[in-house]
Write a protein that holds these residues in place. Structure first.
Motif, PDB file in Angstrom:
ATOM      1  N   ILE A  15       0.841  -1.203   0.000  1.00  0.00           N
ATOM      2  CA  ILE A  15       0.000   0.000   0.000  1.00  0.00           C
ATOM      3  C   ILE A  15       0.875   1.251   0.000  1.00  0.00           C
ATOM      4  O   ILE A  15       0.660   2.188  -0.783  1.00  0.00           O
ATOM      5  N   ALA A  16       1.921   1.230   0.832  1.00  0.00           N
ATOM      6  CA  ALA A  16       2.818   2.386   0.889  1.00  0.00           C
ATOM      7  C   ALA A  16       3.488   2.594  -0.468  1.00  0.00           C
ATOM      8  O   ALA A  16       3.557   3.719  -0.991  1.00  0.00           O
ATOM      9  N   LEU A  17       3.972   1.505  -1.055  1.00  0.00           N
ATOM     10  CA  LEU A  17       4.653   1.600  -2.352  1.00  0.00           C
ATOM     11  C   LEU A  17       3.718   2.161  -3.421  1.00  0.00           C
ATOM     12  O   LEU A  17       4.085   3.057  -4.182  1.00  0.00           O
TER      13      LEU A  17
ATOM     14  N   PHE B 112      -5.464  -5.165  -8.126  1.00  0.00           N
ATOM     15  CA  PHE B 112      -5.362  -3.712  -7.975  1.00  0.00           C
ATOM     16  C   PHE B 112      -3.893  -3.287  -7.929  1.00  0.00           C
ATOM     17  O   PHE B 112      -3.479  -2.369  -8.626  1.00  0.00           O
ATOM     18  N   PHE B 113      -3.104  -3.980  -7.116  1.00  0.00           N
ATOM     19  CA  PHE B 113      -1.688  -3.609  -7.004  1.00  0.00           C
ATOM     20  C   PHE B 113      -0.970  -3.761  -8.339  1.00  0.00           C
ATOM     21  O   PHE B 113      -0.172  -2.916  -8.729  1.00  0.00           O
ATOM     22  N   ARG B 114      -1.263  -4.850  -9.036  1.00  0.00           N
ATOM     23  CA  ARG B 114      -0.602  -5.063 -10.327  1.00  0.00           C
ATOM     24  C   ARG B 114      -0.906  -3.929 -11.295  1.00  0.00           C
ATOM     25  O   ARG B 114      -0.012  -3.367 -11.916  1.00  0.00           O
ATOM     26  N   LEU B 117       0.645  -0.509 -10.100  1.00  0.00           N
ATOM     27  CA  LEU B 117       2.092  -0.395 -10.218  1.00  0.00           C
ATOM     28  C   LEU B 117       2.545  -0.448 -11.676  1.00  0.00           C
ATOM     29  O   LEU B 117       3.634  -0.001 -12.008  1.00  0.00           O
ATOM     30  N   TYR B 118       1.690  -0.971 -12.534  1.00  0.00           N
ATOM     31  CA  TYR B 118       2.012  -0.943 -13.964  1.00  0.00           C
ATOM     32  C   TYR B 118       1.756   0.439 -14.547  1.00  0.00           C
ATOM     33  O   TYR B 118       2.375   0.836 -15.529  1.00  0.00           O
ATOM     34  N   PHE B 119       0.830   1.158 -13.923  1.00  0.00           N
ATOM     35  CA  PHE B 119       0.352   2.430 -14.448  1.00  0.00           C
ATOM     36  C   PHE B 119       1.458   3.404 -14.907  1.00  0.00           C
ATOM     37  O   PHE B 119       1.388   3.942 -16.018  1.00  0.00           O
TER      38      PHE B 119
END
Lengths: 280, 302
Positions: A15-17, B112-114, B117-119
């Motif tokens: 989340i922080a990253l 969501f994270f993937r 972070l790809y964005f």
């Protein structure tokens, strides 16, 4: 127990990253609705007043031409790059995947070699060629190569060829029995089965030509023909005394089409990215 | 006999017709590759042996290449580019791998994270992001607010010759998402049974990473390394907009120098010579990476 703790730590870290990674874009967006003196004031994250009029001000900020012109120009340019890429690379992909012809292996090697060739080597001589053809300061230099499979053609044709190889040959053979020739097989059997790869080639072509800057910079000189990238740069260079809020607003607007296209076509693109490693 | 000949003939003409059709399908690309790629590729070399702009040209042999050796800005551009490549590529890949390992398993929110972070990879090459970076690292930008907490004096990170290049390195690393996606697909292809066996043997998380993940993933690491290295050598847009090659040529990337020489100074012959040097440097690095790969890339013996 430790596994549970590990998982929680990982989640907090992610989340922080993500927040850090996305913060610049969030800052850009919030800046686009802030008053000029608030953007760089620090401290406050949210604007005290949401100034949506920055968008209108930015749209009309440059003399003579609005961002509407730049958007229309870019859509026009991108449309032809997408169309040209799809037509030329499906044809070539079909030939490489299904047909026999002399020098096939040699030509396929040439195709793969162009994947590795840095475009910069071609920058100067292409400019000379296009200026002799009278294509400078028009969209011809940016669109016509796409119709000849030279807009990231190596990559697109490779994708097409790999995909078409995966279509069962029985389908072709059945069509031959029905009396279809090469063209009709292409049209009635291969093309309908190629939709996913055609879609991903189109999406890649869209995103790359939308974001392309160097070629647009070289070949388009009239402000009336500017794309959004060029318009935004013009705005940036003249923004010293102008409102940063409206510059940020236009920046956000130029990003939206690419973001939209990506999230619409995500499933088609991820395979392409994963097999080739090219930027989205 | 006659029948055989007839068959042969019929077969021959059918093959001939097939060839013709094949070339019809191939025609656009074939014309394109000759006119827009191979021909410019060859003229790029002949131009490098000339002193030329759009209108006049004069053969000078290897003069352009000789001139390069004493061109201090050229040497600077090589140093800048190499420094950028050596910093940005390993950092980007290490980061991409680290995050990919975390996102390998499915858990709530993983998609969501993937995507999130790809964005940055998606938009990173655009003028909009360049404009944003200029402000983030400017004198009044957010970065100064952050480092101010640690007592570092505010400055314009972009206008300062000692930090300008690093702002571009950070921008490159920020876009680790595309490498991450490739690592993710590679990680998914590692058989789960290997990890299970290792876990039974009591191998720690770290040991499993170094003894299973890294070797199994090494072909993908090689692939990413080659791609990112080639890409990093070609950096242009961000340097052109954010730092304009400055301050004091500290961000004068090779492609930027080629652009300046060809289209600002109109020395197209010299610019062509520069681009051939760039081509050879990229080629040398690619070959070097591929050659050394046999020492560190693990291929399953099957």
């Amino acid at each position: 127990m430790t596994n549970q703790r590990h998982r929680i730590l990982k989640f907090i870290f992610l989340i922080a990253l993500t927040l850090i990674m996305l913060y610049p874009v969030i800052w850009l967006f919030l800046g686009s609705v802030k008053a000029n003196n608030e953007i760089f004031a620090g401290g406050r994250i949210l604007p005290s007043v949401w100034k949506w009029e920055n968008y209108k001000a930015g749209w009309y900020a440059l003399p003579r031409f609005t961002f509407g012109t730049f958007f229309m120009n870019t859509f026009k340019l991108v449309f032809f790059v997408v169309l040209g890429s799809i037509v030329s690379t499906t044809l070539a992909g079909y030939a490489f995947a299904r047909l026999d012809f002399p020098f096939k292996n040699l030509l396929f090697t040439v195709l793969l070699a162009t994947l590795m060739l840095p475009e910069q080597v071609l920058l100067v001589p292409r400019y000379v060629l296009f200026s002799k053809l009278g294509w400078v300061n028009s969209y011809k230099a940016l669109t016509i190569p796409a119709f000849f499979g030279q807009f990231s053609g190596g990559f697109f044709i490779y994708l097409m060829t790999q995909f078409i190889r995966g279509i069962p040959r029985e389908l072709d053979e059945a069509a031959v029995v029905d009396g279809c020739g090469t063209f009709r097989i292409f049209w009635h059997v291969i093309l309908p089965n190629c939709k996913p790869v055609v879609f991903s080639v189109g999406l890649f072509a869209f995103m790359w030509s939308w974001n392309d800057f160097l070629n647009q910079l070289l070949y388009i000189n009239d402000v009336g023909r500017f794309t959004v990238s060029l318009g935004l740069r013009l705005f940036l260079d003249s923004a010293a005394a102008v409102s940063w809020g409206s510059l940020f607003a236009m920046s956000i607007l130029t990003l939206i089409p690419v973001i939209f296209v990506f999230y619409v076509g995500q499933e088609f693109l991820v395979d392409g990215i994963a097999t080739t490693g090219l930027k989205g | 006999m006659v029948n055989m000949l007839k068959d042969r003939f019929a077969q021959g003409s059918r093959v001939g017709r097939n060839n013709m059709t094949a070339f019809l399908f191939l025609a656009p690309w074939l014309i394109g590759i000759f006119v827009f790629t191979l021909w410019p590729f060859i003229t790029s070399f002949t131009m490098s042996l000339q002193e030329t702009n759009l209108f006049v040209s004069k053969w000078v042999g290897l003069e352009n290449y000789k001139q390069l050796l004493s061109d201090r800005r050229f040497i600077k551009s090589i140093q800048v580019t190499l420094k950028f490549v050596f910093l940005s590529v390993p950092l980007k890949l290490a980061f991409a791998l680290f995050v990919a390992v975390m996102l390998k398993e499915r858990f709530r929110g993983v998609n969501f994270f993937r995507s999130a972070l790809y964005f940055p990879s998606l938009i990173g090459g655009s003028v909009a992001v360049a404009a944003m970076w200029t402000q983030l690292f400017g004198l009044r930008g957010v970065i100064n607010d952050v480092v101010g907490i640690f007592g570092i004096r505010p400055r314009s990170w972009i206008a300062d010759p000692s930090t300008a290049l690093y702002t571009l390195v950070i921008l490159a690393v920020w876009q680790f998402g595309s490498s991450m996606v490739i690592f993710l697909s590679g990680l998914n292809n590692i058989p789960q049974s290997l990890y299970e066996a290792a876990e039974i043997d009591g191998a720690s998380r770290l040991r499993r990473f170094f003894h299973i993940t890294l070797p199994m993933l090494s072909p993908i690491i090689l692939f990413n390394l080659v791609l990112q290295t080639i890409g990093a050598f070609q950096t242009f847009t961000q340097a052109f907009i954010i730092t304009k090659g400055g301050p004091l040529n500290e961000t004068l990337f090779m492609v930027l120098y080629i652009y300046n020489k060809a289209f600002t100074a109109s020395e197209m012959g010299y610019a062509s010579a520069l681009s051939w040097v760039l081509l050879f440097i990229i080629l040398a690095f690619t070959l070097l990476i591929l050659r050394t790969s046999k020492y560190w890339v693990y291929y399953e013996a099957e």
